[in-house]
Write a protein that holds these residues in place. Structure first.
Motif, mmCIF file in Angstrom:
data_model
loop_
_atom_site.group_PDB
_atom_site.id
_atom_site.type_symbol
_atom_site.label_atom_id
_atom_site.label_comp_id
_atom_site.label_asym_id
_atom_site.label_seq_id
_atom_site.Cartn_x
_atom_site.Cartn_y
_atom_site.Cartn_z
ATOM 1 N N VAL A 120 15.424 35.483 -38.663
ATOM 2 C CA VAL A 120 14.545 35.293 -39.821
ATOM 3 C C VAL A 120 13.934 33.950 -39.708
ATOM 4 N N VAL A 121 14.616 33.025 -39.459
ATOM 5 C CA VAL A 121 13.996 31.662 -39.008
ATOM 6 C C VAL A 121 13.207 31.431 -37.777
ATOM 7 N N ALA A 122 13.862 32.193 -36.905
ATOM 8 C CA ALA A 122 13.022 32.023 -35.517
ATOM 9 C C ALA A 122 11.655 32.980 -35.592
ATOM 10 N N ALA A 123 11.569 33.949 -36.276
ATOM 11 C CA ALA A 123 10.422 34.646 -36.512
ATOM 12 C C ALA A 123 9.304 33.987 -37.370
ATOM 13 N N PHE A 124 9.914 33.385 -38.522
ATOM 14 C CA PHE A 124 8.950 32.562 -39.118
ATOM 15 C C PHE A 124 8.340 31.417 -38.472
ATOM 16 N N THR A 125 9.250 30.712 -37.797
ATOM 17 C CA THR A 125 8.668 29.455 -36.862
ATOM 18 C C THR A 125 7.790 29.867 -35.918
ATOM 19 N N ALA A 126 8.043 31.122 -35.148
ATOM 20 C CA ALA A 126 7.103 31.713 -34.085
ATOM 21 C C ALA A 126 5.935 31.962 -34.562
ATOM 22 N N ALA A 156 7.287 25.844 -42.319
ATOM 23 C CA ALA A 156 7.419 27.268 -42.321
ATOM 24 C C ALA A 156 8.905 27.658 -41.682
ATOM 25 N N GLN A 157 9.513 26.786 -41.035
ATOM 26 C CA GLN A 157 10.875 26.787 -40.549
ATOM 27 C C GLN A 157 11.815 26.541 -41.788
ATOM 28 N N HIS A 158 11.400 25.578 -42.637
ATOM 29 C CA HIS A 158 12.378 24.746 -43.656
ATOM 30 C C HIS A 158 12.262 26.132 -44.691
ATOM 31 N N LEU A 159 10.963 26.713 -44.987
ATOM 32 C CA LEU A 159 11.236 27.890 -46.185
ATOM 33 C C LEU A 159 12.027 28.919 -45.491
ATOM 34 N N ALA A 160 11.928 29.218 -44.347
ATOM 35 C CA ALA A 160 12.859 30.481 -43.917
ATOM 36 C C ALA A 160 14.041 30.054 -43.861
ATOM 37 N N ALA A 161 14.556 29.045 -43.504
ATOM 38 C CA ALA A 161 16.010 28.698 -43.507
ATOM 39 C C ALA A 161 16.539 28.419 -44.877
ATOM 40 N N THR A 162 15.617 27.972 -45.876
ATOM 41 C CA THR A 162 16.199 27.769 -47.039
ATOM 42 C C THR A 162 16.451 28.505 -48.012
ATOM 43 N N TYR A 163 15.363 29.528 -47.997
ATOM 44 C CA TYR A 163 15.058 30.749 -49.061
ATOM 45 C C TYR A 163 15.095 31.896 -48.476
ATOM 46 N N LEU A 164 14.659 32.410 -47.225
ATOM 47 C CA LEU A 164 14.305 33.742 -46.842
ATOM 48 C C LEU A 164 15.678 34.269 -45.986
ATOM 49 N N ALA A 165 16.307 33.251 -44.978
ATOM 50 C CA ALA A 165 17.312 33.661 -44.083
ATOM 51 C C ALA A 165 18.438 34.132 -45.244
ATOM 52 N N PRO A 166 18.830 33.437 -46.248
ATOM 53 C CA PRO A 166 20.009 33.742 -47.007
ATOM 54 C C PRO A 166 19.879 35.170 -47.516
ATOM 55 N N MET A 167 18.744 35.839 -47.770
ATOM 56 C CA MET A 167 18.545 37.007 -48.325
ATOM 57 C C MET A 167 18.929 38.010 -47.435
#
Length: 199
Positions: free
Chosen positions: A93-99, A186-197
């Motif tokens: 999730v984090v890698a996809a949002f970052t990319a 974007a990386q911060h949002l993904a790691a903090t809020y999206l990846a835990p889902m």
């Protein structure tokens, strides 16, 4: 095969090769000058096809722009799938949002569509239909399942659907704050809020 006509080079290969050339030329044109100033005659000339050939495939500028946008989104999804290969679900999730954020900032067409050209965003918003969301959700959920996601199918689909809708919201209404338009944010949002889902 390419034939010289005396005035310009014409593409005489298959219909699919002509369409590929048209989409590439149109992508360059929309990237360079935007939707309003894009010139269909210039696209045909750059693609090496006649104006009538172009219009047989794309009857107007909007249809051509939507085809270019769909092509860009498809290529983008393929690049995201490559970016997450070998990663676990949360890391994917984090890698996809970052990319994805990197593509928006480095790809001229995506940058213009997402950050710079309101008219382009308005026209391409039509591609963000319910069917489009369902298709992308199914593809991303399948990718995360291959990455090792263990949650039930319905929960995974719901979580990914939310992710996709959040991305669309960011694309349609980007933040006015420059600090929130960065790859790092974007990386911060993904790691903090999206990846835990995703589990």
């Amino acid at each position: 095969m390419v034939a010289e006509t005396g005035r310009k080079t014409r593409v005489t290969t298959s219909a699919s090769a002509q369409e590929t050339a048209i989409l590439a030329a149109a992508s360059d044109e929309f990237s360079s000058v935007g939707a309003r100033r894009a010139n269909i005659d210039e696209v045909a000339k750059a693609a090496g096809v006649s104006r009538s050939t172009l219009y047989r495939r794309f009857p107007n500028k909007d249809s051509l722009l939507l085809a270019v946008a769909n092509d860009a989104f498809e290529k983008g999804l393929s690049r995201l799938e490559e970016a997450v290969e070998g990663l676990g679900p949360s890391e994917a999730v984090v890698a996809a949002f970052t990319a994805g954020a990197e593509m928006v900032h480095t790809d001229p067409l995506l940058r213009r569509m997402v950050l710079e050209d309101v008219e382009l965003r308005t026209i391409t918003a039509a591609t963000m239909s319910g069917l489009f969301i369902e298709m992308v959700t199914a593809r991303v959920a399948s990718t995360l399942r291959r990455a090792g996601a263990q949650m039930p199918d319905d929960e995974l689909s719901e979580a990914v659907d939310l992710h996709v809708r959040l991305v669309i919201s960011f694309l349609e209404v980007p933040s006015a704050e420059p600090g929130r338009q960065t790859v790092e944010y974007a990386q911060h949002l993904a790691a903090t809020y999206l990846a835990p889902m995703i589990r």
